[in-house]
Design an enzyme around this catalytic site. Sequence first.
Site, PDB file in Angstrom:
ATOM      1  N   HIS A  98       0.823  -1.215   0.000  1.00  0.00           N
ATOM      2  CA  HIS A  98       0.000   0.000   0.000  1.00  0.00           C
ATOM      3  C   HIS A  98       0.857   1.265   0.000  1.00  0.00           C
ATOM      4  O   HIS A  98       0.443   2.287  -0.529  1.00  0.00           O
ATOM      5  CB  HIS A  98      -0.958   0.008   1.194  1.00  0.00           C
ATOM      6  CG  HIS A  98      -2.184  -0.815   0.954  1.00  0.00           C
ATOM      7  ND1 HIS A  98      -3.370  -0.605   1.597  1.00  0.00           N
ATOM      8  CD2 HIS A  98      -2.400  -1.851   0.124  1.00  0.00           C
ATOM      9  CE1 HIS A  98      -4.277  -1.490   1.170  1.00  0.00           C
ATOM     10  NE2 HIS A  98      -3.695  -2.252   0.283  1.00  0.00           N
ATOM     11  N   HIS A 263      -1.883 -12.177  -2.819  1.00  0.00           N
ATOM     12  CA  HIS A 263      -3.003 -12.870  -2.177  1.00  0.00           C
ATOM     13  C   HIS A 263      -2.736 -14.353  -1.958  1.00  0.00           C
ATOM     14  O   HIS A 263      -3.609 -15.078  -1.506  1.00  0.00           O
ATOM     15  CB  HIS A 263      -4.291 -12.626  -2.972  1.00  0.00           C
ATOM     16  CG  HIS A 263      -4.789 -11.224  -2.805  1.00  0.00           C
ATOM     17  ND1 HIS A 263      -5.878 -10.707  -3.445  1.00  0.00           N
ATOM     18  CD2 HIS A 263      -4.311 -10.200  -2.028  1.00  0.00           C
ATOM     19  CE1 HIS A 263      -6.066  -9.453  -3.091  1.00  0.00           C
ATOM     20  NE2 HIS A 263      -5.116  -9.110  -2.232  1.00  0.00           N
TER      21      HIS A 263
HETATM   22  C1  HEM Z   1      -5.323  -8.245   1.817  1.00  0.00           C
HETATM   23  C2  HEM Z   1      -7.609  -5.922  -1.731  1.00  0.00           C
HETATM   24  C3  HEM Z   1      -3.771  -6.481  -4.587  1.00  0.00           C
HETATM   25  C4  HEM Z   1      -1.281  -8.163  -0.808  1.00  0.00           C
HETATM   26  C5  HEM Z   1      -6.254  -7.542   1.109  1.00  0.00           C
HETATM   27  C6  HEM Z   1      -7.508  -7.128   1.617  1.00  0.00           C
HETATM   28  C7  HEM Z   1      -8.156  -6.465   0.641  1.00  0.00           C
HETATM   29  C8  HEM Z   1      -7.297  -6.452  -0.503  1.00  0.00           C
HETATM   30  C9  HEM Z   1      -9.521  -5.843   0.707  1.00  0.00           C
HETATM   31  C10 HEM Z   1      -8.036  -7.422   2.993  1.00  0.00           C
HETATM   32  C11 HEM Z   1      -7.577  -6.410   4.014  1.00  0.00           C
HETATM   33  C12 HEM Z   1      -8.064  -6.807   5.363  1.00  0.00           C
HETATM   34  O1  HEM Z   1      -9.282  -6.892   5.541  1.00  0.00           O
HETATM   35  O2  HEM Z   1      -7.223  -7.045   6.242  1.00  0.00           O
HETATM   36  C13 HEM Z   1      -6.814  -6.002  -2.842  1.00  0.00           C
HETATM   37  C14 HEM Z   1      -7.211  -5.629  -4.180  1.00  0.00           C
HETATM   38  C15 HEM Z   1      -6.132  -5.796  -4.994  1.00  0.00           C
HETATM   39  C16 HEM Z   1      -5.049  -6.256  -4.157  1.00  0.00           C
HETATM   40  C17 HEM Z   1      -8.581  -5.105  -4.554  1.00  0.00           C
HETATM   41  C18 HEM Z   1      -6.002  -5.547  -6.465  1.00  0.00           C
HETATM   42  C19 HEM Z   1      -6.955  -5.785  -7.322  1.00  0.00           C
HETATM   43  C20 HEM Z   1      -2.733  -6.869  -3.774  1.00  0.00           C
HETATM   44  C21 HEM Z   1      -1.354  -6.893  -4.146  1.00  0.00           C
HETATM   45  C22 HEM Z   1      -0.660  -7.350  -3.072  1.00  0.00           C
HETATM   46  C23 HEM Z   1      -1.599  -7.632  -2.033  1.00  0.00           C
HETATM   47  C24 HEM Z   1      -0.817  -6.427  -5.497  1.00  0.00           C
HETATM   48  C25 HEM Z   1       0.833  -7.542  -2.908  1.00  0.00           C
HETATM   49  C26 HEM Z   1       1.675  -7.722  -3.882  1.00  0.00           C
HETATM   50  C27 HEM Z   1      -2.200  -8.450   0.178  1.00  0.00           C
HETATM   51  C28 HEM Z   1      -1.895  -9.197   1.367  1.00  0.00           C
HETATM   52  C29 HEM Z   1      -3.068  -9.235   2.116  1.00  0.00           C
HETATM   53  C30 HEM Z   1      -4.043  -8.494   1.372  1.00  0.00           C
HETATM   54  C31 HEM Z   1      -0.557  -9.842   1.714  1.00  0.00           C
HETATM   55  C32 HEM Z   1      -3.272  -9.916   3.450  1.00  0.00           C
HETATM   56  C33 HEM Z   1      -3.047  -8.973   4.590  1.00  0.00           C
HETATM   57  C34 HEM Z   1      -3.201  -9.631   5.923  1.00  0.00           C
HETATM   58  O3  HEM Z   1      -3.197 -10.857   6.019  1.00  0.00           O
HETATM   59  O4  HEM Z   1      -3.301  -8.898   6.916  1.00  0.00           O
HETATM   60  N1  HEM Z   1      -6.134  -7.110  -0.198  1.00  0.00           N
HETATM   61  N2  HEM Z   1      -5.501  -6.368  -2.869  1.00  0.00           N
HETATM   62  N3  HEM Z   1      -2.845  -7.292  -2.477  1.00  0.00           N
HETATM   63  N4  HEM Z   1      -3.514  -8.056   0.198  1.00  0.00           N
HETATM   64 FE1  HEM Z   1      -4.522  -7.275  -1.363  1.00  0.00          FE
END
Ligand code: HEM
Length: 736
Positions: A98, A263
Amino acid sequence: LIASTTLTSFASAAMAADVPSPNQYYWPKGMNLAKLRAHDAESDPYGADYYTNYHKKFEQLNLQEVRKDIEKVMLTSQPWWPADYGNYGPFFIRMAWHNAGTYRAIDGRGGEEGAQQRFAQLNDWPDNASLDKAKRLLWPVKKKYGEKLSWGDLIVLTGDVALNQMGFKTLGFVGGRPDDWQSELIYWGPGTTFFPNKSSFQVGQNGTLKHPLAATHMGLIYVNPEGPNGDPDPAKSAQMIRLAFGRMAMNDEETVALIAGGHTFGKAHGAHPNSCLSGPPVANGVEHQGLGWVDHCIKGKQTADDASTSGLEGSWSADPIHFTTQYIDNLLNNDWVLGTSPTGAHQWHTKTDDKIAPDPANPNDPSKMRPIMMFTTDIALKNDPVYHKILARWAEHPNEFADAFARAWFKLVVRDMGPKSRYFGSEVPKETFVWQDPINMPAKPINQADVRELRKLIAATGLSDRELIKTAWAAASSHRVTDHRGGANGGRLALMPQNGWAVNDPEELKTILPKLEKVRDSFNAHSARKVALADIIVLGGSVGIEDAAKKAGVKIQVPFAPGRGDATQDQTDVNSFNLLEPTADAFRNYYRADADNTPPLNALVDKADTLGLTIPEMTVLLGGLRTLDINTGHSANGVLTKNPGVLSTDFFTNVLTMDTRWEKAAGQEDLYEGFDRASGQKQWTATDVDLVFGANPELRAVAEVYASNDGKAKFYNDFVKAWTKVMNLDRFDLQR
Ligand code: HEM
């Protein structure tokens, strides 16, 4: 989902608290020079030399020791924000992503450098919910290393440690991001409300997003996980992803790699409804010590099962703290059905809803297993034919997926740092990428004796002062401090696309550059030390300015630091350089009304901001350049002197005098005519960006300094300093 807060409600809160309000509060359309004040070092507690010193301090770090410290924090769950599965790794990856994902290729703003995620408004964006805790977890590490480790570097290194600890091999780690000390004033969008309020959606009916924006919603880093404006339509969602990630300079393959790689880890959090949460950090009382989204529904001891962030709930993989290909396999091999999270947000589940994923609070308890899930944005990747093809290939060839993710991640977190010469530390990967805008440095650079010879050769080309100065300005002023791209170094003014930009008068450039290239070739033919065209272009500017001052009877020396290199066309990504083309350059009185719909005065401040100029620097440069007659198209607008081509204070004296009466030119937007009050004769033409130095009280105050009888010496001194600053903006080697 997280409560939306109107932006104006923050403004009214400021009013109620008896604090002074900026003029913009009363006159929102007035000129705002605030951005330029950020280029003064005064608010930086480490002082003016922090930028250079930081790099030196950073190089003293033992990165292995820092890595160990971060890993310890990562694997030590804290009762005030318990770690899912006992590992903060996924949470930390989201933080780094982010911080990087705000980068906008169009204007170079956003990105990891500066660690803007620490400050309002980014810290308080709904999309950054809970990341306040991630940074707080890292405070002991930051505290230990202090000045040697900026937040910007710590956040990226933490992402790297997290990926490594969970079994993923990254390309390496690059340090060298000095911190910001205040919230940067960036135009994030027209919205007056934050996501998820419907009016926070910034994409037009036909899928357009105003330049230079990249996020589809105000308050989101990129796109809505539930689909555009909450519509769970995977096809429309894919369009948004392509738009937002494209603006982040990511192609289709990089986009899929990042989402699939990211993800693979962690989970979404939606234990409790939005009504349980307090506002973001900025809206919370001091007793919360800068933390927001306090969950009032948690009773008793908080566990990892209590976390609420996005309102979506669940993991993508059955092994969320290890690098696997499960995200891709799960996405492709299951039939996904639209449903809702416990808080009512759209998300997708498998038909059978098998409980295969661990419980975040009890990861080793088989009786507490949970089903996996996908967002609409994940389903979009499966649904879109191009994205799908990439995923299908990687499902067959997991090594290609790992390689693509490693490269895309590296680009993501390093992209806003500019060329490789700004990279620091012992873990910098050797490989060179075209997005780093590589430059070939001469093996044996020129010395001061060579510079003396080159000055003579340049003077003998017959090029006028005007031609020399405008060429140097065209080259150097393409630099933007926002992501450290562009500039004179690399000699790209002679390459596509820069040699064809309208602002650079391409036809005239075609006659100037061959003469300067001839100087390079004839010098290099007889010398063991080699000079680059880039050096000759900048040196030409010095020669021209010195001569133009001499014509005013003033002897000045314009410092010149040799040491530039040239790039080849192959080393220049034309599409990516197209983004650097100025749609306005007030310093050359150039403005393309069709371009961005940015009014000329905003464009003036924006250009000065991307050049890192303070208000006095902008003023002295613009006024001086007007007398040097270097406007695009050789227009006479704002050339308020009877002696064009002579470096003088005439612009300032003539813009401030009451002897001239200005009126709008008939039928022409942004053009004014100046008449001598006594004779009624028309004397000048000028644009908004000229007259504002007489009209705006703060700019007038600075213009008065140079127009005063005692202001001349200061003018020449300040002009040369500001000019040299612009010429050397991309000389990171001089700052090392
Ligand atoms: C978690 C959205 C792309 C890494 C999440 C969460 C959302 C989200 C809503 C949940 C947050 C929460 O409730 O804790 C998206 C969307 C993406 C996107 C809409 C693009 C279309 C990415 C990218 C990465 C990433 C590019 C890294 C390269 C992560 C990780 C989590 C996460 C590692 C887990 C966080 C945790 O376990 O606390 N994402 N994300 N995301 N996202 Fe994404």
